[in-house]
Design a protein around this motif. Structure first.
Motif, PDB file in Angstrom:
ATOM      1  N   GLU A 110       2.262 -11.184  -7.973  1.00  0.00           N
ATOM      2  CA  GLU A 110       3.071 -10.089  -8.508  1.00  0.00           C
ATOM      3  C   GLU A 110       2.271  -8.804  -8.337  1.00  0.00           C
ATOM      4  O   GLU A 110       1.153  -8.696  -8.821  1.00  0.00           O
ATOM      5  CB  GLU A 110       3.390 -10.334  -9.984  1.00  0.00           C
ATOM      6  CG  GLU A 110       4.301  -9.329 -10.607  1.00  0.00           C
ATOM      7  CD  GLU A 110       5.749  -9.525 -10.212  1.00  0.00           C
ATOM      8  OE1 GLU A 110       6.481  -8.515 -10.209  1.00  0.00           O
ATOM      9  OE2 GLU A 110       6.147 -10.653  -9.904  1.00  0.00           O
ATOM     10  N   VAL A 111       2.806  -7.832  -7.605  1.00  0.00           N
ATOM     11  CA  VAL A 111       2.111  -6.560  -7.384  1.00  0.00           C
ATOM     12  C   VAL A 111       2.516  -5.592  -8.489  1.00  0.00           C
ATOM     13  O   VAL A 111       3.694  -5.453  -8.808  1.00  0.00           O
ATOM     14  CB  VAL A 111       2.464  -5.964  -6.004  1.00  0.00           C
ATOM     15  CG1 VAL A 111       1.816  -4.610  -5.810  1.00  0.00           C
ATOM     16  CG2 VAL A 111       2.039  -6.930  -4.901  1.00  0.00           C
ATOM     17  N   VAL A 112       1.500  -4.948  -9.099  1.00  0.00           N
ATOM     18  CA  VAL A 112       1.746  -3.966 -10.165  1.00  0.00           C
ATOM     19  C   VAL A 112       1.102  -2.648  -9.814  1.00  0.00           C
ATOM     20  O   VAL A 112       0.227  -2.588  -8.986  1.00  0.00           O
ATOM     21  CB  VAL A 112       1.236  -4.456 -11.535  1.00  0.00           C
ATOM     22  CG1 VAL A 112       2.093  -5.592 -12.013  1.00  0.00           C
ATOM     23  CG2 VAL A 112      -0.214  -4.848 -11.499  1.00  0.00           C
ATOM     24  N   ILE A 143     -11.879  -3.205  -5.946  1.00  0.00           N
ATOM     25  CA  ILE A 143     -12.515  -2.408  -6.998  1.00  0.00           C
ATOM     26  C   ILE A 143     -12.619  -3.158  -8.324  1.00  0.00           C
ATOM     27  O   ILE A 143     -13.396  -2.774  -9.190  1.00  0.00           O
ATOM     28  CB  ILE A 143     -11.805  -1.054  -7.201  1.00  0.00           C
ATOM     29  CG1 ILE A 143     -10.320  -1.238  -7.494  1.00  0.00           C
ATOM     30  CG2 ILE A 143     -12.011  -0.172  -5.986  1.00  0.00           C
ATOM     31  CD1 ILE A 143      -9.579   0.049  -7.792  1.00  0.00           C
ATOM     32  N   VAL A 144     -11.847  -4.222  -8.479  1.00  0.00           N
ATOM     33  CA  VAL A 144     -11.949  -5.042  -9.691  1.00  0.00           C
ATOM     34  C   VAL A 144     -11.391  -6.429  -9.389  1.00  0.00           C
ATOM     35  O   VAL A 144     -10.472  -6.580  -8.589  1.00  0.00           O
ATOM     36  CB  VAL A 144     -11.195  -4.402 -10.884  1.00  0.00           C
ATOM     37  CG1 VAL A 144      -9.711  -4.335 -10.643  1.00  0.00           C
ATOM     38  CG2 VAL A 144     -11.499  -5.117 -12.187  1.00  0.00           C
ATOM     39  N   ARG A 145     -11.979  -7.414 -10.034  1.00  0.00           N
ATOM     40  CA  ARG A 145     -11.483  -8.792  -9.946  1.00  0.00           C
ATOM     41  C   ARG A 145     -11.809  -9.455 -11.276  1.00  0.00           C
ATOM     42  O   ARG A 145     -12.973  -9.551 -11.649  1.00  0.00           O
ATOM     43  CB  ARG A 145     -12.152  -9.526  -8.802  1.00  0.00           C
ATOM     44  CG  ARG A 145     -11.585 -10.913  -8.567  1.00  0.00           C
ATOM     45  CD  ARG A 145     -12.206 -11.591  -7.367  1.00  0.00           C
ATOM     46  NE  ARG A 145     -11.860 -10.850  -6.169  1.00  0.00           N
ATOM     47  CZ  ARG A 145     -12.632 -10.778  -5.092  1.00  0.00           C
ATOM     48  NH1 ARG A 145     -13.791 -11.376  -5.077  1.00  0.00           N
ATOM     49  NH2 ARG A 145     -12.247 -10.096  -4.043  1.00  0.00           N
ATOM     50  N   THR A 148      -7.319  -3.157  -5.455  1.00  0.00           N
ATOM     51  CA  THR A 148      -7.758  -2.835  -4.104  1.00  0.00           C
ATOM     52  C   THR A 148      -7.536  -1.354  -3.831  1.00  0.00           C
ATOM     53  O   THR A 148      -6.502  -0.798  -4.198  1.00  0.00           O
ATOM     54  CB  THR A 148      -6.968  -3.661  -3.065  1.00  0.00           C
ATOM     55  OG1 THR A 148      -7.095  -5.040  -3.384  1.00  0.00           O
ATOM     56  CG2 THR A 148      -7.474  -3.416  -1.661  1.00  0.00           C
ATOM     57  N   GLU A 149      -8.516  -0.753  -3.184  1.00  0.00           N
ATOM     58  CA  GLU A 149      -8.433   0.642  -2.760  1.00  0.00           C
ATOM     59  C   GLU A 149      -8.392   0.638  -1.230  1.00  0.00           C
ATOM     60  O   GLU A 149      -9.184  -0.057  -0.593  1.00  0.00           O
ATOM     61  CB  GLU A 149      -9.667   1.374  -3.256  1.00  0.00           C
ATOM     62  CG  GLU A 149      -9.796   2.792  -2.782  1.00  0.00           C
ATOM     63  CD  GLU A 149     -11.118   3.385  -3.230  1.00  0.00           C
ATOM     64  OE1 GLU A 149     -11.085   4.221  -4.137  1.00  0.00           O
ATOM     65  OE2 GLU A 149     -12.160   3.001  -2.667  1.00  0.00           O
ATOM     66  N   CYS A 150      -7.454   1.386  -0.650  1.00  0.00           N
ATOM     67  CA  CYS A 150      -7.385   1.445   0.811  1.00  0.00           C
ATOM     68  C   CYS A 150      -7.204   2.900   1.252  1.00  0.00           C
ATOM     69  O   CYS A 150      -6.596   3.706   0.553  1.00  0.00           O
ATOM     70  CB  CYS A 150      -6.248   0.589   1.341  1.00  0.00           C
ATOM     71  SG  CYS A 150      -4.620   1.079   0.768  1.00  0.00           S
ATOM     72  N   THR A 151      -7.781   3.216   2.407  1.00  0.00           N
ATOM     73  CA  THR A 151      -7.667   4.569   2.958  1.00  0.00           C
ATOM     74  C   THR A 151      -7.503   4.512   4.470  1.00  0.00           C
ATOM     75  O   THR A 151      -7.962   3.578   5.126  1.00  0.00           O
ATOM     76  CB  THR A 151      -8.912   5.429   2.662  1.00  0.00           C
ATOM     77  OG1 THR A 151     -10.056   4.785   3.211  1.00  0.00           O
ATOM     78  CG2 THR A 151      -9.106   5.650   1.183  1.00  0.00           C
ATOM     79  N   LYS A 152      -6.839   5.509   4.986  1.00  0.00           N
ATOM     80  CA  LYS A 152      -6.764   5.762   6.417  1.00  0.00           C
ATOM     81  C   LYS A 152      -6.943   7.267   6.579  1.00  0.00           C
ATOM     82  O   LYS A 152      -6.233   8.049   5.951  1.00  0.00           O
ATOM     83  CB  LYS A 152      -5.420   5.347   6.998  1.00  0.00           C
ATOM     84  CG  LYS A 152      -5.239   5.763   8.453  1.00  0.00           C
ATOM     85  CD  LYS A 152      -3.831   5.447   8.936  1.00  0.00           C
ATOM     86  CE  LYS A 152      -3.550   6.029  10.291  1.00  0.00           C
ATOM     87  NZ  LYS A 152      -2.133   5.845  10.672  1.00  0.00           N
ATOM     88  N   VAL A 153      -7.904   7.663   7.388  1.00  0.00           N
ATOM     89  CA  VAL A 153      -8.165   9.078   7.630  1.00  0.00           C
ATOM     90  C   VAL A 153      -7.938   9.352   9.112  1.00  0.00           C
ATOM     91  O   VAL A 153      -8.512   8.682   9.969  1.00  0.00           O
ATOM     92  CB  VAL A 153      -9.610   9.465   7.241  1.00  0.00           C
ATOM     93  CG1 VAL A 153      -9.878  10.918   7.549  1.00  0.00           C
ATOM     94  CG2 VAL A 153      -9.856   9.165   5.768  1.00  0.00           C
ATOM     95  N   TYR A 198      -2.773  -2.965  -7.512  1.00  0.00           N
ATOM     96  CA  TYR A 198      -3.243  -4.085  -8.324  1.00  0.00           C
ATOM     97  C   TYR A 198      -2.272  -5.235  -8.172  1.00  0.00           C
ATOM     98  O   TYR A 198      -1.077  -5.025  -7.942  1.00  0.00           O
ATOM     99  CB  TYR A 198      -3.336  -3.678  -9.800  1.00  0.00           C
ATOM    100  CG  TYR A 198      -4.336  -2.584 -10.028  1.00  0.00           C
ATOM    101  CD1 TYR A 198      -5.692  -2.876 -10.152  1.00  0.00           C
ATOM    102  CD2 TYR A 198      -3.947  -1.254 -10.092  1.00  0.00           C
ATOM    103  CE1 TYR A 198      -6.621  -1.871 -10.343  1.00  0.00           C
ATOM    104  CE2 TYR A 198      -4.875  -0.242 -10.280  1.00  0.00           C
ATOM    105  CZ  TYR A 198      -6.212  -0.563 -10.403  1.00  0.00           C
ATOM    106  OH  TYR A 198      -7.132   0.437 -10.584  1.00  0.00           O
ATOM    107  N   GLN A 199      -2.793  -6.432  -8.290  1.00  0.00           N
ATOM    108  CA  GLN A 199      -1.917  -7.600  -8.255  1.00  0.00           C
ATOM    109  C   GLN A 199      -2.375  -8.638  -9.254  1.00  0.00           C
ATOM    110  O   GLN A 199      -3.554  -8.716  -9.590  1.00  0.00           O
ATOM    111  CB  GLN A 199      -1.846  -8.207  -6.861  1.00  0.00           C
ATOM    112  CG  GLN A 199      -3.080  -8.919  -6.412  1.00  0.00           C
ATOM    113  CD  GLN A 199      -2.902  -9.584  -5.045  1.00  0.00           C
ATOM    114  OE1 GLN A 199      -1.962  -9.309  -4.327  1.00  0.00           O
ATOM    115  NE2 GLN A 199      -3.810 -10.454  -4.703  1.00  0.00           N
ATOM    116  N   LEU A 200      -1.411  -9.378  -9.731  1.00  0.00           N
ATOM    117  CA  LEU A 200      -1.668 -10.558 -10.560  1.00  0.00           C
ATOM    118  C   LEU A 200      -1.364 -11.764  -9.696  1.00  0.00           C
ATOM    119  O   LEU A 200      -0.349 -11.797  -8.998  1.00  0.00           O
ATOM    120  CB  LEU A 200      -0.762 -10.569 -11.783  1.00  0.00           C
ATOM    121  CG  LEU A 200      -1.078  -9.530 -12.844  1.00  0.00           C
ATOM    122  CD1 LEU A 200       0.043  -9.475 -13.857  1.00  0.00           C
ATOM    123  CD2 LEU A 200      -2.387  -9.856 -13.521  1.00  0.00           C
TER     124      LEU A 200
END
Length: 129
Positions: free
Chosen positions: A127-129, A70-72, A43-48, A114-116
């Motif tokens: 599990e967050v990696v 961004i990927v699964r 996951t990609e996250c942004t705050k501007v 990323y997470q598993l």
């Protein structure tokens, strides 16, 4: 991110950071059964934080947020059905960004995480990696 952990089930990852071009490996222990699935999600996250103004007025702070997957991928588990340990090895594609978190002095940030997730009959271990 702790979810409902099934009793006596463990998910272990050998690295705590996902780096592009490397791999994640680890193992799951317990009574997994044939219905166990392991998922890799990025996951990609942004705050501007920015200043907005209309003609002739003083600017005022505004915030804009964005989150995107961004990927699964599904990761196959090497499980014989006899042992209570299932190992996994997953190459992280070169084109994916590595895990990161950056914040500036104005409150803006960007992150890639990323997470598993191990799913077992409606229950999850994350599990967050």
């Amino acid at each position: 991110m702790r979810q409902d952990y099934p009793h006596n089930i463990t998910l272990k990852v050998k690295s705590n950071v996902a780096v592009a071009g490397t791999s994640l490996s680890g193992f799951c222990t317990g009574a997994l059964g044939a219905g166990a699935s392991l998922y890799f999600t990025g996951t990609e996250c942004t705050k501007v934080v920015y200043t907005s103004s209309s003609s002739g007025s003083t600017g005022y702070p505004r915030e804009s947020y964005s989150t995107a997957t961004i990927v699964r991928s599904i990761i196959s588990l090497d499980w014989s059905g006899i042992s209570s340990v299932a190992s996994f090895h997953f190459p992280i594609p070169d084109q994916l960004p590595s895990s990161l978190y950056r914040k500036d002095g104005n409150g803006s940030y960007c992150c890639v995480s990323y997470q598993l997730k191990l799913q077992l009959g409606g229950r999850e271990i994350v599990e967050v990696v």
